[in-house]
Design a protein around this motif. Sequence first.
Motif: not given
Length: 488
Positions: A161-183
Amino acid sequence: MTLTAHTGPDTDTGLAGPRQRTASSGQPLTDHWDTVRTLVRALHERTAAAEPGGAAEDPAAFTPDGELPALDGQLRAYLAPASARVVRLPDYRGTRLHLLDLCRGPGAQAVQPGGALVTVARAVQHVRRTGQGVTLLAPSSGNRATALRAAVLRAQMCGLAGPDQVRVVSLVPACSRHKVADSALARHPQLRRRNPLVVYHGSEPGAVHELAAAYCRERASALRTGTGTALWYVHDPVEQQAMDALRAFVERDALGAAPAAGRVHAQAVATGSGLLGHRLGSTLVQPDGATEPSSSRYLLVQQLHTPELVLHLLTGSFSRDGVPPYRYDRARRLHQQPPESRDPHFPRTAHSLEEILEPTFFTRAPATAPATTALVRTHGGDGIVVSRYECLARYPSVRAMLRPAGIELPADPARLAEWSLVMTLTGVMNAVQRGLLTEPEVVVHGTGSYSADDDRAPVPDELVRYADSVDELHSVVTRALHPYGWRP
């Protein structure tokens, strides 16, 4: 503050090395892709039948149809992170222990990737069939956000898929934002704009789901009309159910049928969906003509902040009246169950009766409670709640137990960033020691384990967006969709 591992009367190791250490690994998604396609289609049809009208009448209720792409070389490469293995662990007090490790594939980033890979593959198939883009709106306690973001990036890298075809908006609570890995999804400016990580600061972490649902109700229709892209609110996805069903296939291939005395499947849980999925899969791996799947039983492990599944199992209610009484020892600053009224399902000692040991488990009153209660009561097993005190007391034993499996926990438990596996093994050892678990064999389901020392830095603060209301979230989402030319 540095956490110290304590020892005490409950922490005798009881460990014995297995006579023969066994390991088995495989690629369950690619090995059983036709089964996954059939399950996703059937689960989607069942869900659609329960909700007449659906996306055809309400864009806010959009989900793609239940089709997944056919397996080819491109898709096979995309699915590669979803490997699984079964490793023999040291015995504990005569109980054989196995680890079902679901997060050791290439690029898995130490969280279970399979369900996210299938979810994004379903979105890819929708794009191919309709030409319409899909934006996933994914509230999460952190680990699922990492998995979905990795899957979207991988779909682009593998040419699905191209970058304009499939995308994700991730919504996380502040207490666990450190769990979302950089990339690269955060580091590349255009990918970051299209796939924002959004942090919510409300007092109740689980309210990320309420915010996502409210946003879909109020704004999804306008988004679909104005941009030509569909907003898919990803919650309790059928793709994860299908992936969880494959646990039974991995078990069968590695361990064969359960012994007559029973095999317990143990997992630290928020909703119990993984164990429910295993049960679904166990009905598919029966020998021809069998009427009852196996002697599989289930152990639910939870924390004191969110013990609802265990409470429902024991009392039929979510009421905290089911938590046993504790006495506070001011000198030691500990809560302890009185010896004369100890309930073996709950910690004997705890630092706090509302402690959050692992922020991943934020779900209150899960809708799956009746199903998990029926699962355990029908097929056997139990539930147990563990405390930070108990996990620290068991930590040296758990660390030694996992080392032969190639999982190296940090020497300092304060460096541990994902506690679910330690919680599960602590719960298993407590259950064995207290007589709650008497079966000869236990499979520990490992869905995530990583430390602050791993090569897994979180998304930097300056690359994160924030939203505590529908309007604030709308600003982020419309900016993500800007390449479509829409000016809200």
